[in-house]
Each structure stands twice: as C-alpha cells, then as structure tokens.
Motif scaffolding. Structure first.
Motif, PDB file in Angstrom:
ATOM      1  N   PHE A  64       0.853  -1.180   0.000  1.00 57.88           N
ATOM      2  CA  PHE A  64       0.000   0.000   0.000  1.00 57.88           C
ATOM      3  C   PHE A  64       0.892   1.235   0.000  1.00 57.88           C
ATOM      4  O   PHE A  64       1.814   1.359   0.817  1.00 57.88           O
ATOM      5  CB  PHE A  64      -0.914   0.004   1.231  1.00 57.88           C
ATOM      6  N   ILE A  65       0.603   2.149  -0.907  1.00 56.53           N
ATOM      7  CA  ILE A  65       1.408   3.360  -1.093  1.00 56.53           C
ATOM      8  C   ILE A  65       0.475   4.560  -0.989  1.00 56.53           C
ATOM      9  O   ILE A  65      -0.634   4.538  -1.540  1.00 56.53           O
ATOM     10  CB  ILE A  65       2.089   3.359  -2.478  1.00 56.53           C
ATOM     11  N   THR A  66       0.913   5.586  -0.311  1.00 60.94           N
ATOM     12  CA  THR A  66       0.155   6.841  -0.259  1.00 60.94           C
ATOM     13  C   THR A  66       0.894   7.881  -1.080  1.00 60.94           C
ATOM     14  O   THR A  66       2.095   8.105  -0.878  1.00 60.94           O
ATOM     15  CB  THR A  66       0.002   7.344   1.183  1.00 60.94           C
ATOM     16  N   ILE A  67       0.175   8.506  -2.028  1.00 65.03           N
ATOM     17  CA  ILE A  67       0.754   9.611  -2.793  1.00 65.03           C
ATOM     18  C   ILE A  67      -0.028  10.883  -2.481  1.00 65.03           C
ATOM     19  O   ILE A  67      -1.199  10.838  -2.083  1.00 65.03           O
ATOM     20  CB  ILE A  67       0.779   9.333  -4.311  1.00 65.03           C
ATOM     21  N   SER A  68       0.646  12.019  -2.669  1.00 71.61           N
ATOM     22  CA  SER A  68       0.046  13.272  -2.214  1.00 71.61           C
ATOM     23  C   SER A  68       0.490  14.432  -3.077  1.00 71.61           C
ATOM     24  O   SER A  68       1.525  14.370  -3.750  1.00 71.61           O
ATOM     25  CB  SER A  68       0.445  13.522  -0.750  1.00 71.61           C
ATOM     26  N   ASN A  69      -0.313  15.505  -3.067  1.00 74.39           N
ATOM     27  CA  ASN A  69       0.102  16.819  -3.548  1.00 74.39           C
ATOM     28  C   ASN A  69      -0.614  17.865  -2.694  1.00 74.39           C
ATOM     29  O   ASN A  69      -1.226  17.521  -1.685  1.00 74.39           O
ATOM     30  CB  ASN A  69      -0.169  17.004  -5.057  1.00 74.39           C
ATOM     31  N   ILE A  70      -0.554  19.122  -3.069  1.00 77.98           N
ATOM     32  CA  ILE A  70      -1.095  20.181  -2.217  1.00 77.98           C
ATOM     33  C   ILE A  70      -2.603  20.061  -2.034  1.00 77.98           C
ATOM     34  O   ILE A  70      -3.163  20.495  -1.037  1.00 77.98           O
ATOM     35  CB  ILE A  70      -0.725  21.568  -2.782  1.00 77.98           C
ATOM     36  N   GLY A  72      -4.540  17.014  -2.375  1.00 74.45           N
ATOM     37  CA  GLY A  72      -5.143  15.780  -1.888  1.00 74.45           C
ATOM     38  C   GLY A  72      -4.169  14.636  -1.714  1.00 74.45           C
ATOM     39  O   GLY A  72      -2.971  14.750  -1.989  1.00 74.45           O
ATOM     40  N   THR A  73      -4.736  13.518  -1.258  1.00 74.42           N
ATOM     41  CA  THR A  73      -3.975  12.296  -0.980  1.00 74.42           C
ATOM     42  C   THR A  73      -4.777  11.107  -1.487  1.00 74.42           C
ATOM     43  O   THR A  73      -6.013  11.106  -1.415  1.00 74.42           O
ATOM     44  CB  THR A  73      -3.734  12.147   0.536  1.00 74.42           C
ATOM     45  N   LEU A  74      -4.090  10.088  -1.991  1.00 74.59           N
ATOM     46  CA  LEU A  74      -4.775   8.886  -2.455  1.00 74.59           C
ATOM     47  C   LEU A  74      -3.909   7.669  -2.156  1.00 74.59           C
ATOM     48  O   LEU A  74      -2.681   7.716  -2.268  1.00 74.59           O
ATOM     49  CB  LEU A  74      -5.075   8.958  -3.952  1.00 74.59           C
ATOM     50  N   GLN A  75      -4.574   6.573  -1.791  1.00 76.49           N
ATOM     51  CA  GLN A  75      -3.875   5.312  -1.548  1.00 76.49           C
ATOM     52  C   GLN A  75      -3.807   4.500  -2.831  1.00 76.49           C
ATOM     53  O   GLN A  75      -4.759   4.448  -3.613  1.00 76.49           O
ATOM     54  CB  GLN A  75      -4.600   4.506  -0.464  1.00 76.49           C
ATOM     55  N   LEU A  76      -2.644   3.862  -3.047  1.00 74.16           N
ATOM     56  CA  LEU A  76      -2.440   2.967  -4.185  1.00 74.16           C
ATOM     57  C   LEU A  76      -2.224   1.553  -3.659  1.00 74.16           C
ATOM     58  O   LEU A  76      -1.674   1.360  -2.574  1.00 74.16           O
ATOM     59  CB  LEU A  76      -1.213   3.381  -5.000  1.00 74.16           C
ATOM     60  N   TYR A 108     -11.205   1.227  -6.338  1.00 74.13           N
ATOM     61  CA  TYR A 108     -12.024   0.366  -5.492  1.00 74.13           C
ATOM     62  C   TYR A 108     -11.935   0.882  -4.061  1.00 74.13           C
ATOM     63  O   TYR A 108     -11.147   1.779  -3.754  1.00 74.13           O
ATOM     64  CB  TYR A 108     -11.575  -1.092  -5.605  1.00 74.13           C
ATOM     65  N   THR A 109     -12.739   0.337  -3.178  1.00 75.18           N
ATOM     66  CA  THR A 109     -12.761   0.734  -1.768  1.00 75.18           C
ATOM     67  C   THR A 109     -12.341  -0.444  -0.915  1.00 75.18           C
ATOM     68  O   THR A 109     -12.867  -1.558  -1.067  1.00 75.18           O
ATOM     69  CB  THR A 109     -14.162   1.207  -1.344  1.00 75.18           C
ATOM     70  N   THR A 110     -11.385  -0.229  -0.024  1.00 72.93           N
ATOM     71  CA  THR A 110     -10.881  -1.309   0.824  1.00 72.93           C
ATOM     72  C   THR A 110     -11.891  -1.672   1.910  1.00 72.93           C
ATOM     73  O   THR A 110     -12.898  -0.984   2.112  1.00 72.93           O
ATOM     74  CB  THR A 110      -9.565  -0.890   1.505  1.00 72.93           C
ATOM     75  N   LYS A 111     -11.598  -2.733   2.641  1.00 67.46           N
ATOM     76  CA  LYS A 111     -12.469  -3.162   3.738  1.00 67.46           C
ATOM     77  C   LYS A 111     -12.522  -2.122   4.857  1.00 67.46           C
ATOM     78  O   LYS A 111     -13.481  -2.082   5.634  1.00 67.46           O
ATOM     79  CB  LYS A 111     -11.980  -4.500   4.301  1.00 67.46           C
ATOM     80  N   THR A 112     -11.489  -1.271   4.939  1.00 66.39           N
ATOM     81  CA  THR A 112     -11.484  -0.208   5.952  1.00 66.39           C
ATOM     82  C   THR A 112     -12.086   1.085   5.388  1.00 66.39           C
ATOM     83  O   THR A 112     -11.919   2.162   5.959  1.00 66.39           O
ATOM     84  CB  THR A 112     -10.055   0.067   6.438  1.00 66.39           C
ATOM     85  N   ASN A 113     -12.774   0.954   4.244  1.00 67.76           N
ATOM     86  CA  ASN A 113     -13.532   2.062   3.636  1.00 67.76           C
ATOM     87  C   ASN A 113     -12.626   3.190   3.136  1.00 67.76           C
ATOM     88  O   ASN A 113     -12.979   4.365   3.217  1.00 67.76           O
ATOM     89  CB  ASN A 113     -14.561   2.612   4.624  1.00 67.76           C
ATOM     90  N   GLU A 114     -11.454   2.839   2.590  1.00 67.62           N
ATOM     91  CA  GLU A 114     -10.561   3.846   2.036  1.00 67.62           C
ATOM     92  C   GLU A 114     -10.481   3.697   0.523  1.00 67.62           C
ATOM     93  O   GLU A 114     -10.183   2.614  -0.003  1.00 67.62           O
ATOM     94  CB  GLU A 114      -9.154   3.730   2.630  1.00 67.62           C
ATOM     95  N   LYS A 115     -10.762   4.793  -0.180  1.00 77.69           N
ATOM     96  CA  LYS A 115     -10.681   4.791  -1.640  1.00 77.69           C
ATOM     97  C   LYS A 115      -9.242   4.507  -2.062  1.00 77.69           C
ATOM     98  O   LYS A 115      -8.290   5.129  -1.565  1.00 77.69           O
ATOM     99  CB  LYS A 115     -11.123   6.134  -2.200  1.00 77.69           C
ATOM    100  N   THR A 116      -9.093   3.588  -3.007  1.00 78.61           N
ATOM    101  CA  THR A 116      -7.764   3.113  -3.397  1.00 78.61           C
ATOM    102  C   THR A 116      -7.731   2.847  -4.891  1.00 78.61           C
ATOM    103  O   THR A 116      -8.739   2.442  -5.493  1.00 78.61           O
ATOM    104  CB  THR A 116      -7.415   1.818  -2.629  1.00 78.61           C
ATOM    105  N   LEU A 117      -6.586   3.063  -5.493  1.00 71.41           N
ATOM    106  CA  LEU A 117      -6.391   2.731  -6.903  1.00 71.41           C
ATOM    107  C   LEU A 117      -5.580   1.445  -6.997  1.00 71.41           C
ATOM    108  O   LEU A 117      -4.444   1.382  -6.496  1.00 71.41           O
ATOM    109  CB  LEU A 117      -5.654   3.864  -7.627  1.00 71.41           C
ATOM    110  N   ARG A 118      -6.163   0.434  -7.625  1.00 71.20           N
ATOM    111  CA  ARG A 118      -5.421  -0.817  -7.892  1.00 71.20           C
ATOM    112  C   ARG A 118      -4.560  -0.579  -9.126  1.00 71.20           C
ATOM    113  O   ARG A 118      -5.063  -0.424 -10.239  1.00 71.20           O
ATOM    114  CB  ARG A 118      -6.383  -1.981  -8.154  1.00 71.20           C
TER     115      ARG A 118
END
Length: 486
Positions: A64-70, A72-76, A108-118
């Motif tokens: 699991f990777i978190t990327i960010s800019n000024i 927003g943030t998104l999980q990969l 998709y959305t993980t089991k912990t309800n976090e939006k994620t990009l596969r």
C-alpha cells in the motif's frame, strides 16, 4: 542518518541510469487530480494520476502506497499478481518515500472504507535525493518550517489548507471587484518618495539613473493619479514593503489590495467593504460564521461603529481632544501609568502617538467586526477633513480580533490643503519621526490638474487570511516568509 540516506539514494539514482531508466522523464499524462480521483465510483478504470510518495507499507505480495500533492492524498495498491513480478520487484529496489510516481489503474474501496487505486502499471517520475522529515511539528521546528517552506507544505496539513485558502481568497476578491465594474491596474514598485502611508520605507539605488529610490509602502498616490487621468474605479493587488518591526501581525513584504472610486465618500465604501466581506466569506468558506479564538463570530450580523476618541476614552480614561499638544498627551499617559513600550516615543508626532496608544491599549480588545471612525486629522495626512469638525477625518478602519483588516477614507482632493499637510509631515520627519510622510511634488502637481470626490480603501491579504483562518502569526499566511540568513 540523513546523510547516509542521501548517499544511498544517489547510488540508486546512478544504478537506475546505468540500467537505462529515465529517472527524470519529460512528462506524464494524467486524467484526474488526486482530489478528484478520491471521489470516483468503484470500478472506474483507466484512471491515470501522479504524485509524491508519502508512505509505503510492505506485505508479502502487496504494497500500500500513499501519494500526495497540495490538494489531496490517495492510496495505491500494488499487487504482485496484478502488475507482474518484474515491476513489483523494481518498485522495491528503486522507489523511496519522497519519489514521484505516475500510475494507471482501477478504483475500489478497501475493507477499511478507504478509496484506493489498484495499480496496473506505473512510471517512475523523479527521485528525491534527500529523505523527507519523519516528524515535522512542535516549537523546535518552527524556524525550519519557515526556512524550508516546501517541506512544511508537504508535511503539515494546516499549511496546505491555509495556502489553498489564500489562493481562493484572492480569486474571490478579484471576482468581486470586477463584478462591481472596477478596473484592475498596476502601479510602480520603485518610487522616488515614500508616500501613500505612514511607514518607514526600504531604500535602494538605481545605478543607471543615479537616484535613490524607495520600495513602495503603498500604491495610493499612483492609483489616485489614475483617477486624475480619467479612471473612475480602480483596484490593485500591490506588493508593498515597510521597514518596520517584526510582530505576529506584521510583515515587511506583504500584498495590499487597494482601490478607489470617483464620486464616492467613505460611507459608500463602508457599504462596499461589508458587502465584499460577506461575499468572500460565502465564496471561500461557504459560511459567514468564523471561529475566532474559540468564539464564533457571525459577520452577517450588524457591525459595531465607534469613534477613535470614544474607544480611547473607554479604555484609558483619556479624552484626546483635551490634549492638542503631543507632549501633554504623553505626560497624561505617564500620569495614568500607561506604558507604551516604544523606543523613540518622544520623537513621535501627535498623530503617530495617538495611533500607538490606540494600538497598544484599545485595539487588542476589539473582537467582533467593528468600524472605527473619526480618526484625528494628524493621523490621516491623505484623508478628507470632516465638514463639521475639521479636527477629524472621514475615515474608517475595520477591526476584527484585535487586527486592522481594512483602512479606508474619503480622500483629500484639495491640492492646497494637501500641500500644507505634507509640509507638516516633512517637518515631523526632519525632526526625527522616521514614519512621517515625505513631500511629494509630483503627486501635488497631479492634484492641481483637478480631482473629483474620491473614496479609497486598502487591506492586506495576509492580515485578512490570518483573521479568517484563526491563525496566531501572519508568517503562516505567506508561502515563503522572510527569515534571518543562517
């Protein structure tokens, strides 16, 4: 430790180059911003985004990777069986926290309800040779946060949000004035006289012309020259410079919004400024209610209106009208044990002394939006005298939470009276009042060609942002505050 990490990152960089990898590619095409992607429905495919890697969590066959800019943030999600063993292993060997990555995949959305990009595919977009700070908070890091503001933007959510709010605030103000048929203009930063406000200027020298110049302390007199030239409504986002003391409410370089309307008086401007404040609050914050020091202040309610004389009398017991001489007023403050804590207090003119008294004793106690009116004429060299009482001016300031937000007045358009007042200011400057105004012959000449009735206003973007975001220091309201050189 940081130095060792930097060495290892440089070694990785050279190895990547030797393997033929493009470590600083030209571009990467995205179709969503991070703050947009996080709201996409599950199943949306072909999502291309990019950002800086802020965290990596490794498991046996996935990361699991978190990327960010000024914005927003998104999980990969990187899964070995979805992107292939080669890319999966390559990520482990080459990528570090702080590097840039471009990815394509499905939401998709993980089991912990976090939006994620596969992730189905990725591209390396840039190597960070220095590691990001692991912790970036606390008083011990305040100066470092200002010196390396780019790190503060990465690591501190409040800084990100405040700087985004600043951008929205500027856009909102510009839209408001344009909707009210004001022309946006530009005036000189380098000026031969420090006119337009009572402040100490920064000085510089023009080598080719062989003349000493000042960085402007205000755009006022040039904006008024535009009114002489035929403009009727103008405004400017003006970088201004004042060589004054450092405090939580003052910057030496700041952005002033200043404007003028021909045929108006200060009461017309009071109405406009209230309308502007309500507009930018709704547009920027979607509310007129602001948390100020734990107190909810609703700007849509009626604002107080109080005179300069009354507010000083209420808080000090001194009636400034009874003391026409500054030495007598100074003695009265000493009689009442009021310590103004100013090094050159005996060199101040009456206007600047009264202003100091007000700022030290009265202004900090004004919390809710308040129009302060009827300033002494000694304090307002460019303002129009009141017709009924020429000892005061047709002027107002908007005060919120102990800070001056807006300064405005009916302008003095009588060139003879303006010359008299500037001569008084020049005399004060010659006698040691460093903040008094200089004589400005060119501006007086422009006035002599004739000026209509005018009302004008000015306010600092940083001061306004400081109050509206409940910020303790104005340094937090600029992208790159000035700091002492190491």
């Amino acid at each position: 430790m940081a130095n060792d990490q930097t060495i290892r990152r440089r070694e990785k960089l050279e190895m990547m180059k030797s393997d033929g990898m493009s470590v600083y590619p030209e571009s990467f095409s995205v179709n969503y911003n991070l703050n947009e992607a996080v709201h996409l429905e599950d199943g949306v495919d072909g999502v291309r985004i990019a950002g800086r890697i802020m965290s990596i969590r490794n498991f046996s066959h996935l990361r699991f990777i978190t990327i960010s800019n000024i914005e927003g943030t998104l999980q990969l999600l990187l899964k070995k069986d979805e992107i292939g063993g080669s890319l999966y292993t390559q990520f482990y060997h080459w990528f570090d926290i702080g590097d840039f990555i471009g990815v394509e995949g499905q939401m998709y959305t993980t089991k912990t309800n976090e939006k994620t990009l596969r992730v189905k595919n990725y591209v390396f977009l840039g190597k960070a040779l220095r590691p990001l700070p692991e912790k970036w908070h606390g008083l011990s890091n305040v100066e470092s946060r200002y010196r390396q503001r780019y790190l503060d933007m990465m690591m501190t959510k409040e800084t990100k949000m405040r700087l985004i709010t600043r951008t929205k605030l500027v856009r909102s103000i510009r839209n408001f004035f344009e909707d009210h048929h004001f022309f946006e203009v530009e005036t000189p930063v380098l000026q031969q006289t420090s006119s337009g406000a009572i402040a100490m200027p920064f000085k510089t020298y023009h080598n080719s012309l062989g003349i000493e110049l000042h960085l402007r302390i205000a755009p006022e007199t040039y904006l008024k020259r535009l009114i002489v030239g035929g403009f009727t409504r103008v405004f400017e986002f003006a970088k201004c410079f004042r060589n004054e003391g450092i405090s939580p409410q003052h910057l030496q370089e700041f952005t002033m919004v200043e404007g003028y309307a021909a045929y108006w008086n200060y009461e017309d401007t009071m109405k406009l400024m209230r309308e502007m404040m309500l507009y930018i609050l709704e547009d920027t914050f979607q509310t007129t209610k602001i948390d100020i020091g734990g107190q909810i202040v609703d700007f849509s309610l009626d604002w107080n209106i109080v005179s300069f004389r009354d507010v000083i009398f209420k808080d000090t017991g001194i009636d400034i009208d009874l003391f026409p001489e500054v030495k007598d007023l100074f003695q009265e403050t000493k009689n009442r044990n009021i310590n103004l804590d100013h090094l050159d207090i005996e060199l101040l003119g009456r206007g600047n002394f009264i202003d100091l008294l007000y700022k030290k004793v009265c202004r900090p106690q004004i919390i809710t939006p308040t129009f302060l009116i009827q300033h002494p004429i000694d304090l307002s060299p460019l303002a129009r005298a009141n017709d009924k009482n020429p000892a005061i001016t047709d002027r107002f300031q908007l005060i919120v939470n102990g800070a001056e937000i807006i300064n405005a007045y009916s302008e003095l358009v009588d060139p003879i009276e303006q010359r008299r007042r500037l001569e008084e200011q020049a005399s004060l400057k010659n006698n040691g009042d460093a903040e008094a105004m200089e004589m400005d012959e060119d501006y007086l000449t422009a006035m002599e060609y004739g000026m209509p009735p005018i009302s004008g206003w000015g306010f600092g973007i940083e001061r306004l942002l400081m109050v509206l975001t409940n910020c303790e220091t104005i340094k937090d309201c600029v992208s790159f505050p000035l700091t002492r050189k190491l």
